[in-house]
Design an enzyme around this catalytic site. Structure first.
Site, PDB file in Angstrom:
ATOM      1  N   HIS A  29      30.949  45.069  43.079  1.00 42.85           N
ATOM      2  CA  HIS A  29      32.048  44.545  41.505  1.00 42.85           C
ATOM      3  C   HIS A  29      32.561  45.865  41.096  1.00 42.85           C
ATOM      4  O   HIS A  29      31.826  47.213  41.359  1.00 42.85           O
ATOM      5  CB  HIS A  29      30.517  44.391  40.268  1.00 42.85           C
ATOM      6  CG  HIS A  29      30.633  42.688  40.945  1.00 42.85           C
ATOM      7  ND1 HIS A  29      28.972  43.207  41.424  1.00 42.85           N
ATOM      8  CD2 HIS A  29      30.580  41.665  40.367  1.00 42.85           C
ATOM      9  CE1 HIS A  29      28.764  41.579  41.631  1.00 42.85           C
ATOM     10  NE2 HIS A  29      29.292  41.282  41.429  1.00 42.85           N
ATOM     11  N   ASP A  63      33.933  42.135  42.812  1.00 39.27           N
ATOM     12  CA  ASP A  63      34.861  41.110  41.553  1.00 39.27           C
ATOM     13  C   ASP A  63      34.367  41.243  39.982  1.00 39.27           C
ATOM     14  O   ASP A  63      33.979  42.334  39.932  1.00 39.27           O
ATOM     15  CB  ASP A  63      32.848  39.866  41.757  1.00 39.27           C
ATOM     16  CG  ASP A  63      33.295  39.010  42.986  1.00 39.27           C
ATOM     17  OD1 ASP A  63      34.417  39.472  44.106  1.00 39.27           O
ATOM     18  OD2 ASP A  63      32.701  37.961  42.801  1.00 39.27           O
ATOM     19  N   ASP A  64      34.921  40.364  39.372  1.00 37.30           N
ATOM     20  CA  ASP A  64      34.541  40.412  38.237  1.00 37.30           C
ATOM     21  C   ASP A  64      35.587  41.389  36.939  1.00 37.30           C
ATOM     22  O   ASP A  64      35.634  41.541  35.738  1.00 37.30           O
ATOM     23  CB  ASP A  64      33.408  41.135  37.293  1.00 37.30           C
ATOM     24  CG  ASP A  64      32.407  40.131  37.931  1.00 37.30           C
ATOM     25  OD1 ASP A  64      32.595  38.570  38.766  1.00 37.30           O
ATOM     26  OD2 ASP A  64      30.536  40.180  37.519  1.00 37.30           O
ATOM     27  N   HIS A  89      38.898  34.438  40.115  1.00 36.96           N
ATOM     28  CA  HIS A  89      37.262  34.800  40.396  1.00 36.96           C
ATOM     29  C   HIS A  89      36.988  33.453  39.103  1.00 36.96           C
ATOM     30  O   HIS A  89      35.958  33.521  37.913  1.00 36.96           O
ATOM     31  CB  HIS A  89      35.962  35.711  40.156  1.00 36.96           C
ATOM     32  CG  HIS A  89      34.996  35.875  40.022  1.00 36.96           C
ATOM     33  ND1 HIS A  89      34.748  35.416  41.312  1.00 36.96           N
ATOM     34  CD2 HIS A  89      34.209  36.294  39.719  1.00 36.96           C
ATOM     35  CE1 HIS A  89      33.584  35.164  40.688  1.00 36.96           C
ATOM     36  NE2 HIS A  89      32.996  36.261  39.882  1.00 36.96           N
TER      37      HIS A  89
HETATM   38 NI    NI Z   1      30.905  37.290  39.088  1.00 34.62          NI
END
Ligand code: NI
Length: 303
Positions: free
Chosen positions: A253, A110-111, A162
């Protein structure tokens, strides 16, 4: 008369012997000269080639020059041919084949994307011929990392959303939620020419408004590595070792160096345990779980 005949016979014999010796010597030298003959031929070819190559002819005129020149001329086309052959025979990149009857886990990142750290995660995925799912934050996408996103697609990874700006969707109106989803989708489309099929709501935060507004299946997770908090490769590995199971979705992440370092251990460890590492969509498909808009998914255990 007998004496003359004998002399004649001796002369003839000597002459025959001399002729035979000459014949043998000549034929022997011919055999011995085969190599020289070839070299001469080569040199001549070299010279001919030199003559056909006026700019290099001056080099080719000296015996030393003709050798290397000849080699160069022969080598260049070979190298080109070799390169062409390699390109033609090089197999396209593929990920490991999935056996639905065997254990599997989905790595999710993610991110990102991050032009600095995401490529290092992709290097690992490529090295092990596995794929993963990325959940990109729309506003992190820019021309400096278009290439990274395109590489995800080329490596068989899943490029998901996301949201645009990582807000808690449960605190937004329907219009605001849809703006978060649509802007991120447009950014991913601009980068890679595809629309994300799945959304991971920030913080895994979902309510009924979010369910109706997002419009695509939502993906949470079952193994939280806490990589963003610990920033400790050993601790991240331990979280995976203690919590992984067949059908799990692992949250990491791709924006931390420590997650890259952890992945260097997490990936081989999972593979050693017999897990196939797949995208979320591959996991759901292999387990016969239909992905439906408004629903959220955290794992897909074997049925
Ligand atoms: Ni996030």
């Amino acid at each position: 008369m007998t004496g003359k005949t004998v002399k004649l016979a001796i002369i003839l014999a000597v002459a025959a012997a001399i002729i035979l010796a000459i014949i043998l010597a000549v034929s022997g030298r011919s055999e011995g000269d085969t190599g020289d003959t070839t070299q001469n031929t080569t040199a001549e070819e070299g010279t001919e080639i030199s003559q056909n190559q006026p700019p290099e002819a001056s080099d080719g005129q000296t015996p030393e020059g003709s050798g290397p020149l000849n080699t160069d001329i022969n080598t260049e086309p070979e190298t080109e041919t070799g390169t062409e052959t390699e390109t033609e025979t090089e197999e396209p990149y593929t990920t490991n084949e999935i056996d639905p009857s065997k254990p599997m886990a989905a790595l999710t990142f993610d991110d990102g994307p991050s032009a600095a750290t995401t490529p290092l995660i992709l290097d690992l995925l490529e090295q092990y011929h596995i794929s993963a799912s990325f959940f990109l934050i729309g506003r992190n996408i820019g021309e400096d990392n278009y290439e990274v996103i395109q590489r995800m697609v080329n490596l068989g990874c899943e490029v998901n959303s996301h949201t645009w700006s990582h807000k808690d969707l449960t605190k937004l109106t329907v219009e605001e939620i849809q703006a978060e989803i649509n802007k991120a989708s447009d950014a991913i489309y601009a980068a890679a020419g595809i629309r994300p099929a799945l959304v991971r709501p920030p913080y895994g935060s979902i309510n009924d408004t979010v369910r109706s507004a997002v419009g695509v299946p939502m993906i949470r997770w079952s193994v939280d590595t806490m990589d963003w908090s610990s920033k400790d490769p050993e601790a991240i590995l331990e979280e995976v070792q203690n919590n992984a199971f067949d059908g799990c979705i692992i949250l990491m992440h791709d924006i931390y160096d420590t997650t890259v370092e952890a992945s260097k251990q997490v990936i081989p460890w999972l593979l050693e345990q017999g897990y196939q590492l797949v995208t979320v969509s591959q996991l759901m498909e292999a387990r016969g779980v239909p992905l439906e808009p408004g629903n959220d998914y955290r794992y897909a255990k074997p049925q």
